[in-house]
Design an enzyme around this catalytic site. Structure first.
Site, PDB file in Angstrom:
ATOM      1  CG  HIS A 121       5.261   7.918   6.699  1.00  0.00           C
ATOM      2  ND1 HIS A 121       4.209   7.660   7.548  1.00  0.00           N
ATOM      3  CD2 HIS A 121       5.661   6.698   6.258  1.00  0.00           C
ATOM      4  CE1 HIS A 121       3.993   6.355   7.606  1.00  0.00           C
ATOM      5  NE2 HIS A 121       4.874   5.751   6.834  1.00  0.00           N
ATOM      6  CD  GLU A 163       2.879  -1.001   7.818  1.00  0.00           C
ATOM      7  OE1 GLU A 163       2.880  -1.019   9.062  1.00  0.00           O
ATOM      8  OE2 GLU A 163       3.047   0.045   7.176  1.00  0.00           O
ATOM      9  CD  GLU A 164       2.278   3.281   5.809  1.00  0.00           C
ATOM     10  OE1 GLU A 164       2.174   3.714   6.970  1.00  0.00           O
ATOM     11  OE2 GLU A 164       3.362   3.203   5.207  1.00  0.00           O
ATOM     12  CG  ASP A 212      -0.229  -0.144   2.538  1.00  0.00           C
ATOM     13  OD1 ASP A 212       0.754  -0.902   2.608  1.00  0.00           O
ATOM     14  OD2 ASP A 212      -0.640   0.499   3.524  1.00  0.00           O
TER      15      ASP A 212
HETATM   16 NI    NI Z   1       6.243   1.257   5.691  1.00  0.00          NI
END
Ligand code: NI
Length: 398
Positions: A367, A138-139, A80
């Site tokens: 991020h 995952e996020e 993702d």
């Molecule tokens: Ni990651």
């Protein structure tokens, strides 16, 4: 054992292409259907592979050597992206406004596909099954838990699981890897506190119960959880990250809302923090005549690396990449990672792959809108996946 270097060199250009293609078309959690299709298109080139698709939505579990009787290893990759507007100016930058691969999951996916292609060519060397787990989300909302619930670690039953995450900082350079022994990444929880006071005219506070003033006391007192109630050597963070109240300068509102997060490397401290947040918020509000409603939401568990699989990882990494390339006693991170769900169920090791070129002091952090996975790290990621998998059976039962 065959030298796998030439096999990796053969597929590397197409894995770079795959990585950049996934990067250009990022998909958020549980919507990775095109990404999943790109993975399937690659896996279909392998003759002896069992593929289960559509697991937890877009997830894939592929197995090679399924009929072998030795211990089963799983390798995991996440697919993702994040809701961030990309600012890399790369030719393959995201074509989807507001979304980008800012955490390197495009690279993780390509590393895992590459490993499947290479390991399929040395299947005769494998003593047990190798499972490739391509997971969604995952996020947010723990795709790993959903994959587990859908039986990703069953049929064949997985003995140990390994996963990698690229890491640009924290002392790791390209060519280096590290795995924490024990706690590797924090577990988390979120809280929401609604303070119910009594609104009125801002010039007559004595006729009101001011939820803003009380909220400020609550925000303050929550900081005592770390500074006064927790052993200074232990790891715990409590952050109030939202505070909303009021509409005009001459009005005291009825309510104030505080929200935030708490994280720790120790499961016990997470439980303790949750209890204290609730108690302190309620008692503080009560002392001023207000009522606090407290909601606590559990986040990902603490990611705890298994001792045996982590030693196995370090042993293989030292042999393959050299003594100097493996950072020992690597400090854990306070970020969270849903690999923790697998590692709660079976022995697992989550390791970090350095991507910052040697000599470069600053590399955009995960991020960040300027972050991009470093393609030079693909070869190391694929190599380590393959070496862990093909050495696993012999080392695991020793
Ligand atoms: Ni990651």
């Amino acid at each position: 054992m065959k030298n796998i270097k030439p096999l990796i060199a053969q597929i590397l250009p197409s894995m770079i292409e795959l990585r950049r293609d996934i990067h250009a078309y990022p998909e958020p959690g549980f919507q990775e259907f095109e990404t999943s299709q790109k993975v399937l298109n690659q896996l279909r080139n392998i003759s002896d592979i069992q593929i289960r698709k559509g697991i937890a939505g877009s997830g894939i579990v592929a197995t090679i050597g399924g009929n072998k009787i030795g211990p089963c290893i799983a390798l995991r990759g996440d697919m993702d992206c994040l809701p961030i507007q990309e600012k890399t100016n790369k030719p393959y930058a995201s074509k989807r406004p507001g979304y980008m691969h800012a955490c390197g999951h495009d690279g993780h996916t390509a590393c895992l596909v590459g490993a499947a292609l290479v390991l399929s060519k040395i299947q005769d060397e494998l003593k047990g099954p190798v499972k490739f787990i391509f997971q969604p989300s995952e996020e947010f909302d723990g795709g790993a838990q959903r994959m587990y619930d859908a039986g990703a670690l069953e049929n064949p039953k997985v003995d140990a699981i390994f996963g990698l995450h690229c890491y640009p900082g924290h002392g790791l350079e390209l060519g280096e890897v590290a795995a924490c022994r024990g706690s590797a990444m924090a577990g988390s929880g979120n809280f929401k506190i609604i303070i119910q006071g009594k609104g009125g005219h801002a010039a007559y506070p004595h006729n009101c119960i001011d939820p803003i003033y009380i909220g400020m006391q609550v925000g303050n007192v929550l900081q005592s959880i770390v500074s006064r109630s927790t052993n200074p050597i232990a790891s715990l963070v409590v952050t109030v990250s939202k505070f909303h109240a009021g509409t005009a300068t001459n009005i005291i509102p009825d309510t104030a809302i505080l929200e935030g997060t708490f994280r720790s490397l120790k499961p016990k401290l997470l439980k303790q923090a949750a209890r204290q947040i609730e108690l302190l918020a309620k008692q503080t509000a009560k002392a001023f005549g207000a009522v606090a409603h407290v909601e606590i939401q559990e986040g990902y568990p603490v990611l705890i690396n298994d001792g045996k699989s982590t030693l196995l990882f370090e042993r293989i990494a030292r042999r393959v990449l050299g003594e100097e390339a493996v950072k020992e006693n690597y400090a854990p991170l306070m970020g969270c990672e849903d690999f923790a769900y697998y590692a709660e169920q079976i022995p697992g090791t989550f390791w970090f792959l350095g991507i910052r070129p040697k000599g470069m002091t600053v590399y955009p952090h995960c991020h960040h809108p300027s972050f991009d996975f470093n393609d030079d790290a693909l070869e190391i990621g694929i190599t380590m996946h393959c070496e862990i998998a093909r050495n696993f059976a012999a080392l695991w039962n020793n």
